[in-house]
Design an enzyme around this catalytic site. Structure first.
Site, PDB file in Angstrom:
ATOM      1  N   THR A 121       0.698  -0.721  -0.236  1.00 25.81           N
ATOM      2  CA  THR A 121      -0.058   0.055  -0.021  1.00 25.81           C
ATOM      3  C   THR A 121       0.449   1.000  -0.043  1.00 25.81           C
ATOM      4  O   THR A 121       1.535   1.564   0.943  1.00 25.81           O
ATOM      5  CB  THR A 121      -0.919   0.055   1.119  1.00 25.81           C
ATOM      6  OG1 THR A 121      -1.600  -1.164   1.037  1.00 25.81           O
ATOM      7  CG2 THR A 121      -1.753   1.108   0.670  1.00 25.81           C
ATOM      8  N   GLU A 153      -6.650 -10.139   7.416  1.00 26.08           N
ATOM      9  CA  GLU A 153      -6.348 -10.822   7.501  1.00 26.08           C
ATOM     10  C   GLU A 153      -6.900 -11.934   8.235  1.00 26.08           C
ATOM     11  O   GLU A 153      -8.082 -11.204   8.743  1.00 26.08           O
ATOM     12  CB  GLU A 153      -5.044 -10.767   9.020  1.00 26.08           C
ATOM     13  CG  GLU A 153      -3.944 -10.262   8.282  1.00 26.08           C
ATOM     14  CD  GLU A 153      -3.251  -9.597   8.910  1.00 26.08           C
ATOM     15  OE1 GLU A 153      -2.634  -9.538  10.232  1.00 26.08           O
ATOM     16  OE2 GLU A 153      -2.034  -8.511   9.279  1.00 26.08           O
ATOM     17  N   LYS A 202      -6.964   1.763  -2.856  1.00 20.63           N
ATOM     18  CA  LYS A 202      -6.539   1.171  -1.483  1.00 20.63           C
ATOM     19  C   LYS A 202      -6.770   2.106  -0.004  1.00 20.63           C
ATOM     20  O   LYS A 202      -7.675   1.817   0.424  1.00 20.63           O
ATOM     21  CB  LYS A 202      -5.459   0.825  -2.164  1.00 20.63           C
ATOM     22  CG  LYS A 202      -4.591   0.492  -0.541  1.00 20.63           C
ATOM     23  CD  LYS A 202      -5.182  -1.518  -0.839  1.00 20.63           C
ATOM     24  CE  LYS A 202      -5.094  -1.867   0.960  1.00 20.63           C
ATOM     25  NZ  LYS A 202      -5.718  -2.381   1.229  1.00 20.63           N
ATOM     26  N   ASN A 206      -9.813   1.795   2.549  1.00 19.79           N
ATOM     27  CA  ASN A 206      -9.539   1.344   3.896  1.00 19.79           C
ATOM     28  C   ASN A 206     -10.005   3.270   4.551  1.00 19.79           C
ATOM     29  O   ASN A 206     -10.005   2.898   5.569  1.00 19.79           O
ATOM     30  CB  ASN A 206      -7.884   1.473   4.474  1.00 19.79           C
ATOM     31  CG  ASN A 206      -7.537   0.174   4.054  1.00 19.79           C
ATOM     32  OD1 ASN A 206      -8.767  -0.279   3.475  1.00 19.79           O
ATOM     33  ND2 ASN A 206      -6.688  -0.155   4.340  1.00 19.79           N
ATOM     34  N   LEU A 248     -20.617  -1.543  10.231  1.00 23.08           N
ATOM     35  CA  LEU A 248     -21.439  -1.532  11.298  1.00 23.08           C
ATOM     36  C   LEU A 248     -21.033  -1.383  12.987  1.00 23.08           C
ATOM     37  O   LEU A 248     -22.848  -2.017  12.857  1.00 23.08           O
ATOM     38  CB  LEU A 248     -22.850  -1.399  10.787  1.00 23.08           C
ATOM     39  CG  LEU A 248     -22.845   0.245   9.598  1.00 23.08           C
ATOM     40  CD1 LEU A 248     -24.241   0.237   9.233  1.00 23.08           C
ATOM     41  CD2 LEU A 248     -22.467   1.249   9.984  1.00 23.08           C
ATOM     42  N   GLY A 251     -17.620  -1.246  18.838  1.00 24.61           N
ATOM     43  CA  GLY A 251     -16.969  -2.015  19.878  1.00 24.61           C
ATOM     44  C   GLY A 251     -15.428  -1.121  20.528  1.00 24.61           C
ATOM     45  O   GLY A 251     -15.874   0.155  21.137  1.00 24.61           O
ATOM     46  N   CYS A 258      -3.393  -1.784   8.964  1.00 24.68           N
ATOM     47  CA  CYS A 258      -4.039  -1.001   7.763  1.00 24.68           C
ATOM     48  C   CYS A 258      -4.691   0.248   8.471  1.00 24.68           C
ATOM     49  O   CYS A 258      -4.385   1.189   7.874  1.00 24.68           O
ATOM     50  CB  CYS A 258      -4.471  -2.256   7.276  1.00 24.68           C
ATOM     51  SG  CYS A 258      -3.664  -3.626   6.223  1.00 24.68           S
ATOM     52  N   LYS A 261      -2.748   2.728   9.714  1.00 29.72           N
ATOM     53  CA  LYS A 261      -1.304   3.461   8.678  1.00 29.72           C
ATOM     54  C   LYS A 261      -1.987   3.816   7.900  1.00 29.72           C
ATOM     55  O   LYS A 261      -1.518   5.065   7.521  1.00 29.72           O
ATOM     56  CB  LYS A 261      -0.573   2.249   9.129  1.00 29.72           C
ATOM     57  CG  LYS A 261       0.092   1.847   8.366  1.00 29.72           C
ATOM     58  CD  LYS A 261       1.431   1.393   7.570  1.00 29.72           C
ATOM     59  CE  LYS A 261       0.431   0.259   6.788  1.00 29.72           C
ATOM     60  NZ  LYS A 261       0.603   0.464   5.467  1.00 29.72           N
ATOM     61  N   LYS A 319      -7.588  -8.419  15.934  1.00 22.01           N
ATOM     62  CA  LYS A 319      -9.424  -9.024  15.599  1.00 22.01           C
ATOM     63  C   LYS A 319      -9.086 -10.622  15.979  1.00 22.01           C
ATOM     64  O   LYS A 319      -8.026 -11.336  15.838  1.00 22.01           O
ATOM     65  CB  LYS A 319      -9.423  -8.869  13.903  1.00 22.01           C
ATOM     66  CG  LYS A 319      -8.866  -8.816  12.988  1.00 22.01           C
ATOM     67  CD  LYS A 319      -9.284  -9.133  11.652  1.00 22.01           C
ATOM     68  CE  LYS A 319      -9.010  -9.739  10.198  1.00 22.01           C
ATOM     69  NZ  LYS A 319      -9.379  -8.740   9.409  1.00 22.01           N
TER      70      LYS A 319
HETATM   71  N1  LIG Z   1      -1.587  -7.064   5.872  1.00 28.10           N
HETATM   72  C1  LIG Z   1      -2.538  -6.879   5.820  1.00 28.10           C
HETATM   73  O1  LIG Z   1      -3.642  -7.241   6.304  1.00 28.10           O
HETATM   74  C2  LIG Z   1      -2.174  -5.576   4.759  1.00 28.10           C
HETATM   75  C3  LIG Z   1      -3.738  -5.732   3.476  1.00 28.10           C
HETATM   76  C4  LIG Z   1      -3.472  -5.191   2.169  1.00 28.10           C
HETATM   77  C5  LIG Z   1      -2.815  -4.560   2.049  1.00 28.10           C
HETATM   78  N2  LIG Z   1      -1.662  -4.436   3.342  1.00 28.10           N
HETATM   79  C6  LIG Z   1      -0.064  -3.964   3.332  1.00 28.10           C
HETATM   80  O2  LIG Z   1       1.079  -4.531   2.518  1.00 28.10           O
HETATM   81  C7  LIG Z   1       2.351  -4.307   2.669  1.00 28.10           C
HETATM   82  C8  LIG Z   1       2.888  -5.525   3.115  1.00 28.10           C
HETATM   83  O3  LIG Z   1       1.950  -6.137   4.089  1.00 28.10           O
HETATM   84  P1  LIG Z   1       2.335  -7.045   4.796  1.00 28.10           P
HETATM   85  O4  LIG Z   1       1.389  -7.076   6.180  1.00 28.10           O
HETATM   86  O5  LIG Z   1       2.793  -8.442   4.222  1.00 28.10           O
HETATM   87  O6  LIG Z   1       3.312  -7.215   6.231  1.00 28.10           O
HETATM   88  P2  LIG Z   1       4.867  -7.178   7.029  1.00 28.10           P
HETATM   89  O7  LIG Z   1       5.798  -6.057   7.526  1.00 28.10           O
HETATM   90  O8  LIG Z   1       4.302  -9.115   7.071  1.00 28.10           O
HETATM   91  O9  LIG Z   1       5.655  -7.896   5.851  1.00 28.10           O
HETATM   92  C9  LIG Z   1       6.734  -7.415   5.161  1.00 28.10           C
HETATM   93  C10 LIG Z   1       8.102  -8.506   4.889  1.00 28.10           C
HETATM   94  O10 LIG Z   1       8.680  -7.405   3.702  1.00 28.10           O
HETATM   95  C11 LIG Z   1      10.072  -8.594   4.078  1.00 28.10           C
HETATM   96  N3  LIG Z   1      10.953  -7.040   3.636  1.00 28.10           N
HETATM   97  C12 LIG Z   1      11.443  -6.052   3.545  1.00 28.10           C
HETATM   98  N4  LIG Z   1      12.818  -5.577   3.277  1.00 28.10           N
HETATM   99  C13 LIG Z   1      12.913  -6.330   2.051  1.00 28.10           C
HETATM  100  C14 LIG Z   1      13.916  -6.182   0.970  1.00 28.10           C
HETATM  101  N5  LIG Z   1      14.282  -5.031   0.701  1.00 28.10           N
HETATM  102  N6  LIG Z   1      13.414  -7.903   0.092  1.00 28.10           N
HETATM  103  C15 LIG Z   1      13.288  -8.817   0.811  1.00 28.10           C
HETATM  104  N7  LIG Z   1      11.989  -9.230   1.836  1.00 28.10           N
HETATM  105  C16 LIG Z   1      12.090  -7.620   2.383  1.00 28.10           C
HETATM  106  C17 LIG Z   1      10.208  -8.263   5.293  1.00 28.10           C
HETATM  107  O11 LIG Z   1      11.265  -9.445   6.143  1.00 28.10           O
HETATM  108  C18 LIG Z   1       8.974  -8.702   6.524  1.00 28.10           C
HETATM  109  O12 LIG Z   1       8.778 -10.424   5.997  1.00 28.10           O
HETATM  110  C19 LIG Z   1       2.226  -2.715   2.782  1.00 28.10           C
HETATM  111  O13 LIG Z   1       1.926  -1.747   2.468  1.00 28.10           O
HETATM  112  C20 LIG Z   1       0.833  -3.250   3.945  1.00 28.10           C
HETATM  113  O14 LIG Z   1       0.593  -1.876   4.253  1.00 28.10           O
HETATM  114  C21 LIG Z   1      -1.453  -5.542   3.967  1.00 28.10           C
END
Ligand SMILES: NC(=O)c1ccc[n+]([C@@H]2O[C@H](COP(=O)([O-])OP(=O)(O)OC[C@H]3O[C@@H](n4cnc5c(N)ncnc54)[C@H](O)[C@@H]3O)[C@@H](O)[C@H]2O)c1
Length: 429
Positions: A121, A153, A202, A206, A248, A251, A258, A261, A319
């Protein structure tokens, strides 16, 4: 198709595994050596229903490879997804250093034309900054696509295999068509648009969901004041097809990796553009206040103060169905309870390991009844389905004081009261 997914967190790991499951050859890359070593042995770094089986199946089929060798993954793949974290920076904006690092790594190892897909994101315009980095560092041609992720998640595998939409923001028609083909088996509606619009979709999604949560929490406070029941109000409101019922539920407010942030990032991004996003700032303020509002109910039940009282928190993850503790409301609430002198016990079906370092003064239990034995109140923070089966008559015999503080309006107040408890929900008589 040969695909590299860089970043094996919640998003990258699920996306990579699901691409492998639909028949692609996928390299999942991370800088975290332990994570990659564990994943190669089938050990999943976090709790996500259904993911372990899918990983095992696709590693066995040799469609899914875990590696720290980004050069190999980049060179072998036509399409490279960037799925690294975009955490909050000091001013609330999105910290893009991991994304830019990956862009430099891709440029360094590119051996031919590539499609680079931004799944993280990122604020509008990031595709241009990534493009600038690549231009400067490679002579190979590339196309950049913005393809934000909408998985949740706790149901991430199901969401990734059956998404409600695929958003593809691309300037190059050829690259866009390749991405559409890659997602064809999923049979989801495709929104083909510009990278700017994709990134905005996106953040707007959110922000809208956060707004609905704060809106209903504000209505719940009014319900408390007039003796209305927010559950009935949400049902009545949600039956209007223009409104809909989802998100809705009153809580303790939103948490997780997400909503907080991305809300802060959009506010900060708007500010940089010269727009004060007052509306979204209010959404955030209502969310921040909600824990304090709940706390007033707990404090009111103990007029002598919380010093010396033992409170048992059920549910710690942000959650149910995840062990993710990022921005979990439990941490905010528990820290406040501790600062007021209460002793806190806590339990959670899967998040204790992640919660322990965040809450060193808390005593953790795996069994809810043991955690409640001798305590002065039950505080429900995360509505895990297992807690619906709790036997309140049994709890009444174990607990010292009959208080139930239901931070998610999860229990049936009539049932809880019938077992001899005082019940406190949010917006419920
Ligand atoms: N978690 C969610 O539910 C969700 C949903 C939609 C979008 N997003 C977005 O997706 C993105 C990732 O979120 P996440 O929750 O999976 O993050 P996370 O922190 O769980 O995972 C990120 C991973 O990237 C790795 N990383 C960092 N630098 C790196 C590099 N140079 N080379 C290789 N790997 C590297 C880290 O070690 C880590 O394992 C974010 O932008 C987040 O906002 C997350």
């Amino acid at each position: 198709m040969d695909i590299a997914v860089i970043g094996t967190g919640y998003v990258g790991l699920v996306a990579g595994t699901c691409f492998a499951d639909s028949g692609n050859q996928v390299y999942c890359v991370d800088v975290d050596k332990t994570k990659i070593k564990n994943l190669s042995c089938g050990i999943v770094p976090f709790y996500e229903p259904g993911l372990e089986d899918l990983i095992k199946r696709n590693t066995k089929n040799k469609r899914l490879t875990f590696t720290i060798d980004s050069a190999l993954a980049i060179q072998q793949s036509k399409v490279i997804f960037i799925a690294v974290g975009t955490p909050q920076d000091e001013d609330g904006s999105s910290d893009l250093k991991y994304v830019f690092n990956v862009a430099r790594t891709i440029a360094e190892h590119m051996n031919e034309s590539k499609i680079i897909v931004l799944k993280s994101t990122v604020p509008v315009g990031t595709h241009q900054k990534v493009s600038d980095i690549l231009q400067k560092n490679t002579s190979h041609p590339f196309a950049i696509i913005s393809n934000p992720e909408f998985l949740k998640e706790g149901s991430a595998v199901a969401d990734a295999l059956k998404p409600d939409r695929i958003v593809i923001g691309a300037e190059s028609k050829k690259a866009r068509d390749i991405l559409i083909r890659l997602h064809r088996k999923l049979k989801a509606p495709v929104v083909a648009t510009s990278p700017q619009s994709a990134q905005m979709i996106k953040y707007a999604s959110n922000a809208m969901l956060s707004t609905r949560i704060s809106f209903i929490n504000a209505i719940a406070i009014l319900c408390d004041k007039v003796g209305a029941d927010i559950k009935d109000v949400s049902s009545g409101l949600g039956l209007d097809p223009r409104v809909g019922r989802s998100f809705l539920n009153a809580g303790l407010g939103y948490g997780g990796s997400c909503f907080p942030k991305d809300t802060w990032a959009l506010i900060a991004f708007a500010k940089k553009l010269g727009y004060d996003f007052k509306f979204l700032r209010q959404v955030d303020m209502v969310n921040a206040d909600q824990v304090d509002y709940f706390l007033t109910k707990i404090k009111a039940a103990f007029p002598g103060g919380l010093k010396g009282k033992i409170l048992t928190v059920l549910g710690l993850s942000f959650k149910p169905e995840t062990d993710d503790m990022r921005q979990a409301r439990s941490v905010v609430l528990i820290k406040k309870l501790l600062s007021l002198g209460a002793s806190v016990r806590a339990t959670d079906p899967v998040a204790i390991k992640n919660a322990r370092p965040l809450l060193p003064r808390v005593k953790f239990f795996t069994d809810s009844y043991q955690a409640l034995s001798g305590s002065d109140g039950l505080v429900l923070v995360t509505e895990w389905a297992a807690y619906a089966k709790l036997d309140f008559k049994k709890i009444k015999k174990l607990i010292r004081q009959p208080y139930v503080f239901d931070g998610r309006n999860f229990f049936d107040p009539a049932k809880v009261k019938a077992a001899g408890f005082h019940y406190f929900g949010l917006g419920r008589p």
